[in-house]
Write an enzyme that holds these catalytic residues in place. Structure first.
Site, mmCIF file in Angstrom:
data_model
loop_
_atom_site.group_PDB
_atom_site.id
_atom_site.type_symbol
_atom_site.label_atom_id
_atom_site.label_comp_id
_atom_site.label_asym_id
_atom_site.label_seq_id
_atom_site.Cartn_x
_atom_site.Cartn_y
_atom_site.Cartn_z
ATOM 1 N N HIS A 1 32.689 54.913 52.747
ATOM 2 C CA HIS A 1 31.587 54.196 54.120
ATOM 3 C C HIS A 1 32.820 55.475 54.805
ATOM 4 O O HIS A 1 33.863 55.440 55.715
ATOM 5 C CB HIS A 1 31.745 53.136 54.338
ATOM 6 C CG HIS A 1 31.294 53.187 55.952
ATOM 7 N ND1 HIS A 1 29.103 52.925 56.096
ATOM 8 C CD2 HIS A 1 31.297 53.048 56.870
ATOM 9 C CE1 HIS A 1 28.980 52.736 56.994
ATOM 10 N NE2 HIS A 1 30.287 53.043 58.546
ATOM 11 N N MET B 1 26.910 58.312 63.508
ATOM 12 C CA MET B 1 27.033 57.435 64.430
ATOM 13 C C MET B 1 26.667 59.332 65.569
ATOM 14 O O MET B 1 27.578 59.124 66.355
ATOM 15 C CB MET B 1 27.773 57.455 64.937
ATOM 16 C CG MET B 1 28.351 55.584 64.353
ATOM 17 S SD MET B 1 29.947 55.089 64.507
ATOM 18 C CE MET B 1 30.128 55.201 63.192
ATOM 19 N N SER C 1 36.400 51.883 54.882
ATOM 20 C CA SER C 1 35.738 53.018 55.375
ATOM 21 C C SER C 1 37.157 53.909 56.132
ATOM 22 O O SER C 1 37.955 53.144 56.143
ATOM 23 C CB SER C 1 35.702 52.343 57.076
ATOM 24 O OG SER C 1 35.720 53.221 58.281
ATOM 25 N N ASP D 1 29.436 45.992 59.005
ATOM 26 C CA ASP D 1 30.712 47.189 59.430
ATOM 27 C C ASP D 1 31.379 46.629 60.768
ATOM 28 O O ASP D 1 30.385 46.365 61.647
ATOM 29 C CB ASP D 1 30.049 48.045 59.595
ATOM 30 C CG ASP D 1 30.760 49.199 59.520
ATOM 31 O OD1 ASP D 1 31.866 49.379 59.842
ATOM 32 O OD2 ASP D 1 30.248 50.418 60.088
ATOM 33 N N GLY D 2 32.705 46.235 60.552
ATOM 34 C CA GLY D 2 33.230 45.936 61.934
ATOM 35 C C GLY D 2 33.858 44.831 62.234
ATOM 36 O O GLY D 2 33.449 43.436 62.212
ATOM 37 N N GLY D 3 35.461 45.222 61.841
ATOM 38 C CA GLY D 3 36.450 43.932 61.759
ATOM 39 C C GLY D 3 35.895 42.908 60.911
ATOM 40 O O GLY D 3 36.748 41.588 61.054
ATOM 41 N N HIS E 1 27.835 57.021 57.667
ATOM 42 C CA HIS E 1 27.507 56.579 59.033
ATOM 43 C C HIS E 1 26.756 57.259 60.107
ATOM 44 O O HIS E 1 28.387 57.403 60.310
ATOM 45 C CB HIS E 1 28.359 55.768 59.139
ATOM 46 C CG HIS E 1 27.655 54.403 60.475
ATOM 47 N ND1 HIS E 1 28.349 53.625 60.568
ATOM 48 C CD2 HIS E 1 26.703 54.216 60.973
ATOM 49 C CE1 HIS E 1 27.668 52.352 61.468
ATOM 50 N NE2 HIS E 1 26.929 53.436 62.122
ATOM 51 N N MET F 1 25.423 45.842 62.279
ATOM 52 C CA MET F 1 26.951 46.525 63.068
ATOM 53 C C MET F 1 27.841 44.855 63.472
ATOM 54 O O MET F 1 26.641 44.491 64.550
ATOM 55 C CB MET F 1 27.003 47.317 64.371
ATOM 56 C CG MET F 1 26.478 48.672 63.855
ATOM 57 S SD MET F 1 27.921 49.384 62.941
ATOM 58 C CE MET F 1 29.339 49.995 63.526
ATOM 59 N N MET G 1 30.479 60.926 63.650
ATOM 60 C CA MET G 1 30.425 60.156 65.387
ATOM 61 C C MET G 1 30.601 61.739 66.505
ATOM 62 O O MET G 1 31.035 62.529 66.091
ATOM 63 C CB MET G 1 31.757 59.203 65.874
ATOM 64 C CG MET G 1 31.948 58.397 64.741
ATOM 65 S SD MET G 1 33.302 57.416 65.526
ATOM 66 C CE MET G 1 33.668 56.275 64.455
ATOM 67 N N ASP H 1 31.916 57.280 58.650
ATOM 68 C CA ASP H 1 31.873 57.821 59.686
ATOM 69 C C ASP H 1 32.261 59.104 60.242
ATOM 70 O O ASP H 1 32.807 59.497 60.624
ATOM 71 C CB ASP H 1 32.863 56.927 60.801
ATOM 72 C CG ASP H 1 32.640 55.212 59.867
ATOM 73 O OD1 ASP H 1 31.638 54.438 60.244
ATOM 74 O OD2 ASP H 1 33.160 54.854 59.292
ATOM 75 N N GLY I 1 31.648 52.913 67.180
ATOM 76 C CA GLY I 1 32.703 53.959 68.167
ATOM 77 C C GLY I 1 34.092 54.172 67.649
ATOM 78 O O GLY I 1 34.842 54.938 67.696
ATOM 79 N N PHE I 2 34.644 53.307 67.827
ATOM 80 C CA PHE I 2 36.358 53.056 67.490
ATOM 81 C C PHE I 2 36.091 51.853 65.940
ATOM 82 O O PHE I 2 36.035 50.734 66.134
ATOM 83 C CB PHE I 2 36.682 52.578 68.342
ATOM 84 C CG PHE I 2 36.267 53.646 69.641
ATOM 85 C CD1 PHE I 2 37.657 54.694 69.554
ATOM 86 C CD2 PHE I 2 35.735 53.188 70.177
ATOM 87 C CE1 PHE I 2 37.193 55.668 71.101
ATOM 88 C CE2 PHE I 2 35.759 54.633 71.704
ATOM 89 C CZ PHE I 2 36.601 55.455 71.770
ATOM 90 N N GLY I 3 37.654 52.375 65.107
ATOM 91 C CA GLY I 3 37.757 50.616 64.128
ATOM 92 C C GLY I 3 38.595 50.030 64.943
ATOM 93 O O GLY I 3 39.259 50.298 66.233
ATOM 94 N N GLY I 4 38.755 48.843 64.108
ATOM 95 C CA GLY I 4 40.000 48.158 64.033
ATOM 96 C C GLY I 4 39.373 46.345 65.623
ATOM 97 O O GLY I 4 40.432 46.384 65.919
ATOM 98 N N GLY J 1 37.621 48.408 57.220
ATOM 99 C CA GLY J 1 38.126 50.020 57.756
ATOM 100 C C GLY J 1 40.161 49.369 57.772
ATOM 101 O O GLY J 1 40.103 49.310 56.851
ATOM 102 N N SER J 2 40.446 48.820 58.283
ATOM 103 C CA SER J 2 41.845 48.689 58.937
ATOM 104 C C SER J 2 41.992 47.429 57.783
ATOM 105 O O SER J 2 43.157 47.647 57.089
ATOM 106 C CB SER J 2 41.747 48.391 59.613
ATOM 107 O OG SER J 2 41.118 48.689 61.185
#
Length: 237
Positions: A43, A79, A18, A182-184, A77, A148, A47, A45, A153-156, A204-205
């Site tokens: 990917h 959102m 991401s 997607d996420g973490g 993606h 998800m 928003m 994002d 809405g937010f990374g990290g 992502g991060s």
């Protein structure tokens, strides 16, 4: 007995970093670095500040990025509220896949047709609080389901391991479906997602902020490939 996950699978591992947490002032350079590090797709994002409490990038940025990165697969993606509004713009910007949130539309089937008519693949995403059963009527019409593993809405954010039964249920029912998480996602959490049956990994991060993104991507891929192989082999219980 053969395990439920012991059905033959033909889906393959795909790692899609991401770019949300990349240095957006040099997005083309950052994106190329990720691709050179082994990313299978990007990917991206989008928003709108309505569907999620954050604003990111839109079609103009994607269009500029496509000019610099002509061949990569762009998974958008979306959102956004009213995802129907943006299909034409995102297609014209050069997206390969339009992943919308089931929660954001009142007519998923019409939206799926609209996306396909513009020549894009179709992804359908669900938030953590949406039951996985909600996507079942549409699985045969889409190319990918995104589960998800954080609130969008937010990374990290921290990986929600209690989303894995959704992934496992989809994998058991649809051995060949592309299932994205997607996420973490990171080397610390990939085993859970891979074992459950996810084959498309958005990170992502963990990738973007790493001093060695290739090593992180390699670690994610090794886990997914291992579990795709294990889960596709008949097992005795």
């Amino acid at each position: 007995a053969v395990s439920a996950l012991g059905k033959k699978m033909s889906c393959c591992c795909k790692i899609g970093p991401s770019i949300l947490n990349a240095d957006l002032s040099c997005l083309a350079h950052e994106s190329q670095k990720l691709l050179d590090s082994g990313a299978d797709y990007l990917h991206i994002d989008v928003m709108d500040g309505h569907f999620v409490p954050n604003i990111s990038i839109g079609a103009p940025v994607v269009k500029c990025l496509r000019k610099k990165i002509p061949d990569a697969f762009f998974d958008l993606h979306m959102m956004v509220s009213e995802p129907e509004k943006w299909v034409d713009d995102i297609a014209d910007a050069g997206a390969n896949q339009y992943t919308f949130h089931l929660e954001a539309t009142s007519n998923p089937e019409a939206l799926i047709k609209q996306i396909k008519d513009k020549g894009m693949k179709v992804g359908m995403a669900i938030k953590p609080k949406t039951p996985v059963e909600a996507v079942l009527p549409y699985v045969d019409q889409v190319d990918m389901i995104l589960v998800m593993t954080v609130e969008p809405g937010f990374g990290g954010q921290k990986f929600m391991s209690h989303m894995m039964p959704k992934v496992k249920m989809l994998r058991v029912k649809y051995p060949n479906l592309d299932i994205e998480v997607d996420g973490g996602l990171s080397p610390d959490t990939i085993e859970e997602a891979a074992e459950a049956g996810a084959n498309m990994i958005v990170s992502g991060s963990a990738v973007v902020k790493s001093s060695d993104p290739k090593s992180v991507i390699d670690t994610l891929r090794a886990s997914v490939v291992k579990w795709l192989k294990l889960n596709s082999s008949p097992k005795t219980i």
